[in-house]
Design a protein around this motif. Structure first.
Motif, short mmCIF file in Angstrom:
data_model
loop_
_atom_site.label_atom_id
_atom_site.label_comp_id
_atom_site.label_asym_id
_atom_site.label_seq_id
_atom_site.Cartn_x
_atom_site.Cartn_y
_atom_site.Cartn_z
N UNK A 163 34.96 -14.59 -1.10
CA UNK A 163 34.54 -13.51 -2.00
C UNK A 163 33.89 -14.05 -3.26
N UNK A 164 34.02 -15.35 -3.51
CA UNK A 164 33.40 -15.93 -4.70
C UNK A 164 31.88 -15.92 -4.61
N UNK A 165 31.32 -15.69 -3.43
CA UNK A 165 29.87 -15.56 -3.31
C UNK A 165 29.36 -14.41 -4.18
N UNK A 166 30.19 -13.38 -4.34
CA UNK A 166 29.79 -12.24 -5.16
C UNK A 166 29.71 -12.61 -6.64
N UNK A 167 30.49 -13.61 -7.05
CA UNK A 167 30.42 -14.07 -8.44
C UNK A 167 29.09 -14.75 -8.74
N UNK A 168 28.42 -15.23 -7.69
CA UNK A 168 27.13 -15.92 -7.86
C UNK A 168 25.95 -14.96 -7.72
N UNK A 169 26.25 -13.66 -7.67
CA UNK A 169 25.18 -12.67 -7.64
C UNK A 169 24.91 -12.05 -6.29
N UNK A 170 25.60 -12.48 -5.24
CA UNK A 170 25.39 -11.89 -3.92
C UNK A 170 25.80 -10.42 -3.91
N UNK A 171 25.06 -9.58 -3.20
CA UNK A 171 25.39 -8.17 -3.08
C UNK A 171 26.02 -7.84 -1.73
N UNK A 172 25.79 -8.71 -0.74
CA UNK A 172 26.35 -8.48 0.59
C UNK A 172 26.75 -9.81 1.21
N UNK A 173 27.69 -9.73 2.15
CA UNK A 173 28.18 -10.94 2.80
C UNK A 173 28.59 -10.60 4.23
N UNK A 174 28.28 -11.48 5.15
CA UNK A 174 28.70 -11.34 6.54
C UNK A 174 30.03 -12.08 6.70
N UNK A 175 31.00 -11.46 7.36
CA UNK A 175 32.31 -12.10 7.50
C UNK A 175 33.01 -11.60 8.75
N UNK A 176 33.91 -12.42 9.26
CA UNK A 176 34.71 -12.06 10.42
C UNK A 176 36.19 -12.20 10.08
N UNK A 177 36.98 -11.29 10.61
CA UNK A 177 38.43 -11.38 10.51
C UNK A 177 38.94 -11.95 11.83
N UNK A 178 39.77 -13.00 11.74
CA UNK A 178 40.24 -13.71 12.93
C UNK A 178 41.73 -13.49 13.14
N UNK A 179 42.18 -13.72 14.38
CA UNK A 179 43.62 -13.73 14.61
C UNK A 179 44.14 -15.15 14.43
N UNK A 180 45.44 -15.34 14.62
CA UNK A 180 46.02 -16.65 14.34
C UNK A 180 45.63 -17.72 15.36
N UNK A 181 44.93 -17.32 16.42
CA UNK A 181 44.42 -18.28 17.40
C UNK A 181 42.94 -18.58 17.19
N UNK A 182 42.40 -18.07 16.07
CA UNK A 182 41.03 -18.38 15.73
C UNK A 182 39.99 -17.54 16.44
N UNK A 183 40.41 -16.46 17.09
CA UNK A 183 39.46 -15.60 17.79
C UNK A 183 39.08 -14.40 16.91
#
Length: 276
Positions: A1-21
């Protein structure tokens, strides 16, 4: 989320389970208020993502609200994106953080029609009022999105090109599924990835997804599985080197060509990387 501190307005992200999927692929946008963010996800997994977030917020004072019944999401494909300040205050436009070819996301109140959106954006904007054209564009580019392309718990983030689409940081702190993701990135080779497939004819969407993909010169080979299809294009989770070497692949009774996306970076051999 620190990307937003550098001026980013959007970010692509994935939520993973504990097995990395991958559980949920998302776009996160800085919203209208300070320290307020909009998480865009497939509506079919909205309830599950909310539960997931509430579990891990622990005792932090974080408010999680569902605004699905208040807002509408549009895909904007335009050669000239209008300035955000020129957009009426009820409409918010974000550049897609994954690829420039995917255009922008437009978030508007639910009651606005496509004609209202086009009028507000002006220029040569083409706003999709259904998902068909946008989905076909994604398949031609080789970009997976949502629970249909990435069923929860079935794929690893690097297989879904999360690293190529600016969706993972290898410098941040701990996150669920980090150990396997980081290990594969630093020491391994991602042998299978989501790739675009071009069929030699129009394909019925009734074809079974997860159909095994084989090399045309070796019908018994298993290069991966079909993940999505529309018209003459689709997505497959494919063994990259073997598929590109084969040049022609077979999926059920159809022949197709695996394509290496132009937006993939050129990777140095592991031997060179280790010597640097």
């Amino acid at each position: 989320m620190k990307h937003f501190d550098d001026g980013a307005r959007s970010m692509y992200a994935m939520f993973l389970n504990n097995k990395g999927r991958v559980l949920y692929d998302t776009l996160i946008h800085r919203w209208t208020e300070e320290e307020s963010f909009m998480i865009e996800c497939d509506k079919r997994v909205l309830d599950q993502l909310q539960k997931h977030l509430k579990i891990y917020k622990l005792k932090r004072k974080v408010l999680i609200e569902d605004v699905n019944n208040e807002l509408m999401l549009w895909a904007l494909i335009s050669s000239t994106l209008p300035e955000i300040s020129d957009i009426k205050s009820t409409i918010t436009v974000y550049n897609d953080p994954r690829l420039a070819e995917l255009g922008s996301r437009v978030i508007s109140p639910l009651n606005l029609q496509v004609s209202d959106i086009v009028k507000a954006l002006g220029g040569d904007a083409i706003v999709e009022d259904d998902e068909t054209g946008y989905r076909y564009l994604r398949y031609k580019l080789g970009v997976s999105e949502g629970a249909e392309d990435l069923p929860p718990g079935s794929s690893f983030p690097l297989e879904a090109n999360c690293d190529y689409l600016h969706g993972v940081s290898f410098h941040k702190g701990c996150y669920i599924g980090q150990e396997l993701t980081a290990r594969v990135h630093h020491t391994g080779v991602v042998r299978k990835r989501i790739m675009p497939i071009k069929f030699n004819q129009q394909i019925s969407e009734n074809i079974d997804l997860n159909t095994v993909i084989s090399a045309s010169n070796n019908p018994k080979s298993n290069l991966g599985k079909l993940k999505a299809v529309m018209n003459d294009h689709g997505l497959g989770l494919i063994r990259v080197k073997e598929a590109l070497d084969a040049k022609v692949i077979c999926i059920d009774k159809y022949s197709a060509e695996p394509l290496k996306p132009s937006w993939w970076p050129m990777e140095a051999p592991k031997e060179i990387q280790k010597n640097e």
